[in-house]
Design a protein around this motif. Sequence first.
Motif, PDB file in Angstrom:
ATOM      1  N   ARG A  21       0.858  -1.139   0.120  1.00  0.00           N
ATOM      2  CA  ARG A  21      -0.129  -0.101   0.112  1.00  0.00           C
ATOM      3  C   ARG A  21       0.980   1.163   0.002  1.00  0.00           C
ATOM      4  N   GLN A  25      -0.272   2.804  -3.487  1.00  0.00           N
ATOM      5  CA  GLN A  25      -1.470   3.376  -3.062  1.00  0.00           C
ATOM      6  C   GLN A  25      -1.288   4.600  -3.191  1.00  0.00           C
ATOM      7  N   GLN A  97      -5.857  -1.241  -4.863  1.00  0.00           N
ATOM      8  CA  GLN A  97      -7.124  -1.016  -3.913  1.00  0.00           C
ATOM      9  C   GLN A  97      -7.895  -2.224  -3.633  1.00  0.00           C
TER      10      GLN A  97
END
Length: 107
Positions: A21, A25, A97
């Motif tokens: 992440r 992300q 995601q």
Amino acid sequence: LDAAKEAFLGLGPNDFYAVMRKLFQKTCEPDFDLSLQESVWKLNSRLVITTNYDHALEWANSNATPLLNRQAHDLLGILNVHSQPNPRVWHLHGDIQDLESLILAPK
């Protein structure tokens, strides 16, 4: 792929996904250079296939929608891309995601 598998086994799922992440992300910032991704869309393809986990291709085309391997109902019509209302980005190796969609090593 071997390195990803070793990292997953060494860190465990929670820490491994936290690292993923942190690395992938991101949110689109005004200073990001999306010229490469915009060039891809200038080819006028209705389907772009990527192994990237991020959403940079979608940032470069706000009409584009992601497609994942587990979306069987959407994959059935993938060859008929002109019937789709929006261009698609097929994330072959998953989407950051949706961490469980990530393909990091052979099973």
